[in-house]
Write an enzyme that holds these catalytic residues in place. Structure first.
Site, mmCIF file in Angstrom:
data_model
loop_
_atom_site.group_PDB
_atom_site.id
_atom_site.type_symbol
_atom_site.label_atom_id
_atom_site.label_comp_id
_atom_site.label_asym_id
_atom_site.label_seq_id
_atom_site.Cartn_x
_atom_site.Cartn_y
_atom_site.Cartn_z
ATOM 1 N N HIS A 58 20.409 23.853 -7.334
ATOM 2 C CA HIS A 58 19.342 22.875 -7.128
ATOM 3 C C HIS A 58 19.024 22.710 -5.630
ATOM 4 O O HIS A 58 18.800 21.603 -5.131
ATOM 5 C CB HIS A 58 19.740 21.528 -7.741
ATOM 6 C CG HIS A 58 18.597 20.761 -8.337
ATOM 7 N ND1 HIS A 58 18.356 20.678 -9.683
ATOM 8 C CD2 HIS A 58 17.609 20.041 -7.758
ATOM 9 C CE1 HIS A 58 17.291 19.923 -9.903
ATOM 10 N NE2 HIS A 58 16.812 19.527 -8.740
ATOM 11 N N THR A 60 16.143 22.366 -17.044
ATOM 12 C CA THR A 60 17.078 22.172 -15.930
ATOM 13 C C THR A 60 18.355 21.536 -16.448
ATOM 14 O O THR A 60 18.328 20.500 -17.109
ATOM 15 C CB THR A 60 16.444 21.286 -14.841
ATOM 16 O OG1 THR A 60 15.295 21.960 -14.334
ATOM 17 C CG2 THR A 60 17.416 21.040 -13.688
ATOM 18 N N LYS A 104 17.947 26.743 -16.235
ATOM 19 C CA LYS A 104 18.054 26.672 -14.769
ATOM 20 C C LYS A 104 19.195 25.754 -14.343
ATOM 21 O O LYS A 104 19.354 24.664 -14.906
ATOM 22 C CB LYS A 104 16.728 26.137 -14.202
ATOM 23 C CG LYS A 104 16.728 25.876 -12.709
ATOM 24 C CD LYS A 104 15.330 25.540 -12.222
ATOM 25 C CE LYS A 104 15.311 25.243 -10.737
ATOM 26 N NZ LYS A 104 15.876 23.933 -10.417
HETATM 27 C C1 GLV Z 1 14.696 16.754 -8.418
HETATM 28 O O1 GLV Z 1 13.728 16.276 -8.909
HETATM 29 C C2 GLV Z 1 15.173 16.651 -7.073
HETATM 30 O O2 GLV Z 1 14.761 15.735 -6.360
HETATM 31 O O3 GLV Z 1 15.982 17.490 -6.674
#
Ligand code: GLV
Length: 387
Positions: free
Chosen positions: A276, A156, A252
């Site tokens: 995200h 990520t 990602k």
């Molecule tokens: C990641 O862990 C989030 O909380 O978006």
């Protein structure tokens, strides 16, 4: 057994059954939540082209993601604290995904550990890595994922620091929850959740607790990310991690064509166009709106996947027809998990599969590979550059 016809049915049950703190964690975006909202409302702007008198027998939603056979192009996204949504949530979601024939991605910030999930499944799953300052710990995590025979590392890139989600601060989000008067009041209405949690394998971050020394507060996602995540992550470090892993890599959190080109140059097996779930940079454009530009830049060099905003099989079809080679669901499976455990995740997958299959048929397509931009009616300028 309630009749579940769509993902929102699961969401309603989920909201009733899971403590407020964890519902809010999943259901939030950062700051004003503009990006969180637009991830779904932008999908709604795309319409479908109805075609008739096309033989729709023998349809299949099966395809491949990074060379792995999938029953439909929908992986379970890495979601932190999944084991707080339901006891042993990661083990149950991974099993549901395995039985359905889609990939499961385990988050670094999971409750069940890598080893727990490996013990609950028979096929390889994917492991999502957050990069941290403690490089020995990162190396140990990578080795644990190799030992568990994970078939891809999902790195990520969009969370070196945590975006602010107001409710998590107000709720004092932690795993396990700290027993303040307001949390206790809310937990008193969640008997099913409590009974499950009493028997759970774990109630803490399973990949962290017992694996790292000297943490100030291992129960708080906010404290852990602020203290441990590596704000100096750059392409050089990403390349080193890719080499250390040595297997398939998915990068990602790409939302820009220039970043996509860098990821393709490094030889990633896939990139995930993602903001995200609207949880990081509020004000960023939605993933589906950025997808065409990124595909134009690197679509012939690297497999392009999409997450953020998928709540239905129709959304999956829209992303695939636009040119993606795979999609991810996060919230959509968490609703199912919180509502009904493993059966709820299966139900979420069944709902999405049915929607995808029926929509394919009514668009006159028999295979995922046959989907293309002609299946869509896209508003002019939808994927165009914003200046
Ligand atoms: C990641 O862990 C989030 O909380 O978006």
């Amino acid at each position: 057994m309630p009749v579940i016809t769509n993902i929102n049915d699961l969401k309603r049950l989920y909201q009733r059954r899971v403590p407020r703190m964890f519902y809010d964690y999943a259901e939030s975006g950062s700051w004003t939540e503009q990006t969180f909202r637009e991830n779904t409302s932008d999908f709604d702007q795309i319409r479908l082209r109805q075609r008739v008198a096309v033989d729709m027998t023998g349809r299949s939603t099966a395809t491949q993601m990074i060379g792995e056979d999938v029953a439909m192009p929908v992986a379970l996204a890495p979601v932190g604290l999944t084991g707080m949504q339901h006891a042993d949530g990661e083990m149950k979601a991974a099993k549901a995904a395995e039985d359905f024939g889609v990939p499961f991605t385990l988050s670094t910030m999971s409750i069940n550990s890598i080893e727990d999930v490996a013990s609950a499944t028979t096929k390889p799953f994917w492991f999502q890595l957050y990069t941290m300052k403690d490089t020995d710990y990162v190396s140990r995590l990578i080795q644990r994922a190799k030992d568990a025979k994970c078939s891809a590392l999902v790195i990520t890139l969009d969370l070196q620091i945590l975006g602010q989600r107001h409710k998590d601060l107000k709720n004092g989000l932690s795993a396990p929850p700290k027993l303040t008067p307001s949390t206790l009041l809310n937990l008193a209405t969640k008997w099913g959740w409590l009974a499950g949690m009493a028997r759970a394998h774990r109630r803490e971050f399973g990949n962290i607790v017992g694996h790292v020394e000297g943490i100030s507060d291992a129960s708080s996602l906010g404290a852990w990310t602020a203290e441990q995540f590596d704000p100096s992550l750059d392409w050089g470090k990403i390349e080193k991690l890719m080499n250390e892993w040595g297997g398939k890599v998915i990068l990602k959190g790409i939302l820009d064509a220039e970043d996509a080109k860098m990821a393709a140059k490094l030889g990633a097996d896939a990139i995930v166009v993602s903001n995200h779930g609207g949880r990081q940079l509020d004000g960023a454009l939605s993933s589906i709106r950025m997808l065409p530009e990124i595909l134009d830049a690197v679509g012939d060099q690297v497999e392009v996947h999409l997450d953020s905003g998928i709540r239905s099989g129709q959304d999956v079809l829209k992303a695939m027809a636009m040119g993606a080679k795979g999609t991810y669901i996060g919230r959509a499976f968490v609703y199912g998990l919180g509502a009904m455990g493993q059966a709820g995740v299966t139900s979420a997958l069944e709902v999405i599969h049915k929607e995808l299959d029926t929509t394919m048929a009514l668009c006159g397509e028999r295979s995922i590979d046959g989907l293309n931009r002609d299946n869509l009616l896209v508003p002019q300028g939808f994927g165009g550059r914003w200046a």
